[in-house]
Design a protein around this motif. Structure first.
Motif, short mmCIF file in Angstrom:
data_model
loop_
_atom_site.label_atom_id
_atom_site.label_comp_id
_atom_site.label_asym_id
_atom_site.label_seq_id
_atom_site.Cartn_x
_atom_site.Cartn_y
_atom_site.Cartn_z
N ALA A 293 3.62 2.09 -3.84
CA ALA A 293 3.40 1.11 -2.77
C ALA A 293 2.54 1.71 -1.66
CB ALA A 293 4.73 0.64 -2.20
N GLN A 294 1.63 0.93 -1.15
CA GLN A 294 0.83 1.34 0.00
C GLN A 294 1.39 0.78 1.30
OE1 GLN A 294 -1.92 3.53 0.24
NE2 GLN A 294 -0.96 4.01 -1.73
N ARG A 295 2.29 -0.20 1.19
CA ARG A 295 2.91 -0.78 2.38
C ARG A 295 4.42 -0.61 2.26
NH1 ARG A 295 1.83 -5.68 1.51
NH2 ARG A 295 -0.29 -5.66 2.40
N VAL A 296 5.06 -0.06 3.31
CA VAL A 296 6.50 0.20 3.29
C VAL A 296 7.12 -0.35 4.57
CG1 VAL A 296 8.31 1.95 3.17
CG2 VAL A 296 6.15 2.29 1.93
N TYR A 297 8.19 -1.12 4.41
CA TYR A 297 9.00 -1.55 5.54
C TYR A 297 10.27 -0.70 5.54
CZ TYR A 297 6.06 -5.65 6.30
OH TYR A 297 5.01 -6.48 6.58
N VAL A 298 10.58 -0.10 6.68
CA VAL A 298 11.71 0.82 6.78
C VAL A 298 12.83 0.13 7.56
CG1 VAL A 298 12.49 3.08 7.54
CG2 VAL A 298 10.13 2.77 6.75
N THR A 299 14.00 0.06 6.93
CA THR A 299 15.14 -0.59 7.58
C THR A 299 16.10 0.46 8.11
OG1 THR A 299 16.41 -0.81 5.51
CG2 THR A 299 14.85 -2.57 6.02
N HIS A 300 17.38 0.18 8.09
CA HIS A 300 18.42 0.89 8.82
C HIS A 300 18.40 2.40 8.62
CE1 HIS A 300 19.73 -0.27 4.84
NE2 HIS A 300 20.75 0.56 4.87
N GLY A 301 18.77 3.09 9.69
CA GLY A 301 18.79 4.55 9.69
C GLY A 301 17.80 5.09 10.70
N TYR A 302 17.14 6.16 10.34
CA TYR A 302 16.15 6.78 11.22
C TYR A 302 14.79 6.09 11.01
CZ TYR A 302 19.60 10.50 11.87
OH TYR A 302 20.73 11.21 12.17
N LYS A 303 14.76 4.78 11.20
CA LYS A 303 13.59 4.01 10.80
C LYS A 303 12.35 4.34 11.62
CE LYS A 303 15.10 -0.09 13.40
NZ LYS A 303 15.44 -1.52 13.30
N SER A 304 12.49 4.60 12.91
CA SER A 304 11.31 4.91 13.73
C SER A 304 10.66 6.21 13.28
CB SER A 304 11.70 5.00 15.21
OG SER A 304 12.15 3.76 15.69
N ALA A 305 11.48 7.24 13.15
CA ALA A 305 10.95 8.55 12.75
C ALA A 305 10.40 8.51 11.34
CB ALA A 305 12.04 9.60 12.87
N PHE A 306 11.09 7.83 10.45
CA PHE A 306 10.66 7.82 9.06
C PHE A 306 9.39 6.98 8.88
CE2 PHE A 306 11.51 6.76 4.42
CZ PHE A 306 11.13 8.02 3.97
N ALA A 307 9.31 5.84 9.57
CA ALA A 307 8.10 5.02 9.49
C ALA A 307 6.91 5.78 10.06
CB ALA A 307 8.30 3.70 10.23
N ARG A 308 7.12 6.52 11.12
CA ARG A 308 6.04 7.30 11.72
C ARG A 308 5.57 8.39 10.74
NH1 ARG A 308 8.40 8.06 16.05
NH2 ARG A 308 9.32 10.11 15.69
N TYR A 309 6.52 9.04 10.08
CA TYR A 309 6.18 10.06 9.10
C TYR A 309 5.36 9.47 7.95
CZ TYR A 309 6.84 13.28 5.18
OH TYR A 309 6.64 14.10 4.11
N LEU A 310 5.77 8.31 7.44
CA LEU A 310 5.05 7.68 6.34
C LEU A 310 3.64 7.28 6.77
CD1 LEU A 310 7.87 5.42 4.85
CD2 LEU A 310 7.02 7.58 3.92
N THR A 311 3.52 6.83 8.01
CA THR A 311 2.19 6.48 8.54
C THR A 311 1.29 7.70 8.58
OG1 THR A 311 3.10 4.66 9.85
CG2 THR A 311 0.95 5.52 10.51
N GLU A 312 1.84 8.82 9.00
CA GLU A 312 1.06 10.06 9.06
C GLU A 312 0.64 10.53 7.67
OE1 GLU A 312 3.73 12.62 11.11
OE2 GLU A 312 3.29 11.78 13.10
N LYS A 313 1.40 10.13 6.65
CA LYS A 313 1.04 10.46 5.27
C LYS A 313 -0.03 9.53 4.72
CE LYS A 313 3.94 11.44 2.11
NZ LYS A 313 5.07 11.37 1.15
N GLY A 314 -0.38 8.50 5.47
CA GLY A 314 -1.44 7.60 5.04
C GLY A 314 -0.98 6.26 4.51
N LEU A 315 0.34 6.01 4.58
CA LEU A 315 0.85 4.71 4.15
C LEU A 315 0.83 3.72 5.31
CD1 LEU A 315 3.93 5.78 1.98
CD2 LEU A 315 1.63 5.19 1.21
N GLU A 316 0.87 2.46 4.97
CA GLU A 316 1.00 1.40 5.97
C GLU A 316 2.50 1.14 6.13
OE1 GLU A 316 -0.23 -3.32 6.36
OE2 GLU A 316 -1.28 -2.03 4.92
#
Length: 341
Positions: A293-316
């Motif tokens: 997947a190139q697009r990921v929605y992050v739900t419950h948990g450490y969603k802010s930190a994890f979404a930021r990390y995935l963005t830095e890896k080049g994912l949407e």
């Protein structure tokens, strides 16, 4: 094209007219698994995996309008191809694959990537958009092989027997309790369970799940009978009068949160075992990569930190607000546990 919208009622697929794990009552609900934050009362129709049937009826009511489905068997609703795929979280837990006009989305629910010899193992599903939990979405959460954890639990039980104590292990009545039970050394002694776990076990047996025999805790059993045995109880039983009958005893919690320094002390536990039914940091990343997947929605948990990390890896990557709870550190009583003591 968006196949899932995050609405006040829950995750909604407008093309199929169905919600996934809605947190408010709706007409048609697809259920990823039977935990209370994903399977709620009040929906007019439920679609779930076959091995969730009797647990859902136990928790939501015998007469709910429930249709069950096997893994990898697609159904078509309003042109949307819908199928269930193993999530590895607990028995019957599923990822929901939606395909419409060439677009594929997967809502993973809760998942773990390490096989547990009880639930069907997690299977990555290729998709354009993946909705992932992030309960343990920080690098500090990296699980040891579960075989090592169960060796520790069984040794702790032996040590307590040598001290003439009862061993009490706290774990969720659905999922964690059965996983622990499946991996205990039953030759060590008698295993007793809280009423909520007993009823859950019986429901799972109706769905074809084989579990070791246990004894239900009851007022009729003399206190001395528990000595040297192991008691499985839900977290809601912590620090309640219910556990007094087992004295002298030692307590432990089996949870991913036991990774945190101070979590065991906060709950006044004698021991903490790092055992979770959710993916750890490495598992989350491996699962997402395997979907393609190139697009990921992050739900419950450490969603802010994890979404930021995935963005830095080049994912949407995006944060998604839901009412899912993941694995709670606090022993909040659930409705079904209060009812089934």
């Amino acid at each position: 094209m968006s196949l899932i919208e995050f609405t006040p009622q829950g995750m909604y697929c407008p093309q199929a007219g169905m919600y996934i794990d809605p947190w408010q009552p709706v007409d048609k609900a697809i259920i990823t698994h039977a935990h209370g934050d994903h399977a709620r009362r009040g929906n007019k129709y439920y679609l779930a995996h076959v091995t969730s049937e009797h647990v859902l009826r136990l928790r939501l009511g015998e007469h709910i309008n429930l249709q069950t489905i096997e893994y990898n068997v697609p159904i078509h609703i309003n042109g949307v191809k819908i199928s269930f795929h193993p999530a590895g979280h607990i028995v019957g837990s599923s990822q929901i694959r939606l395909e419409y006009q060439g677009e594929i989305w997967v809502a993973s629910g809760d998942y773990k990537t390490e096989p547990d010899l009880l639930s069907q193992s997690f299977e990555p599903v290729r998709c354009h958009t993946f909705i992932s939990e992030s309960t343990f979405g920080l690098p500090v959460y990296q699980w040891k092989p579960q075989s090592e954890i169960f060796d520790e639990i069984n040794q702790w039980w032996k040590d307590n027997q040598n001290a003439d104590k009862v061993s009490i292990v706290f774990g969720y009545s659905l999922g964690k309790a059965q996983r622990i039970l499946q991996n205990l050394d039953t030759s060590l002694g008698k295993i007793f369970v809280h009423g909520a776990i007993w009823h859950t076990n019986e429901a799972l047996r109706q769905d074809g799940i084989l579990l070791p025999e246990v004894i239900r805790v009851s007022k009729e059993i003399p206190n001395q009978t528990y000595r040297g045995g192991l008691v499985l109880a839900p977290p809601s039983a912590m620090a309640t009068p219910w556990i007094r009958k087992f004295a002298p005893y030692a307590t432990a919690s089996a949870s991913g949160w036991m990774t945190l320094r101070g979590a065991k002390r906060r709950k006044a536990l004698d021991r903490g075992f790092v055992l979770s039914d959710h993916a750890d940091w490495n598992g989350l990343n491996a699962a997402i990569e395997a979907t393609g997947a190139q697009r990921v929605y992050v739900t419950h948990g450490y969603k802010s930190a994890f979404a930021r990390y995935l963005t830095e890896k080049g994912l949407e990557a995006y944060e998604a607000d839901t009412l899912f709870e993941g694995e709670s550190l606090d022993p909040l009583p659930s409705l079904e546990e209060n009812e089934l003591q």
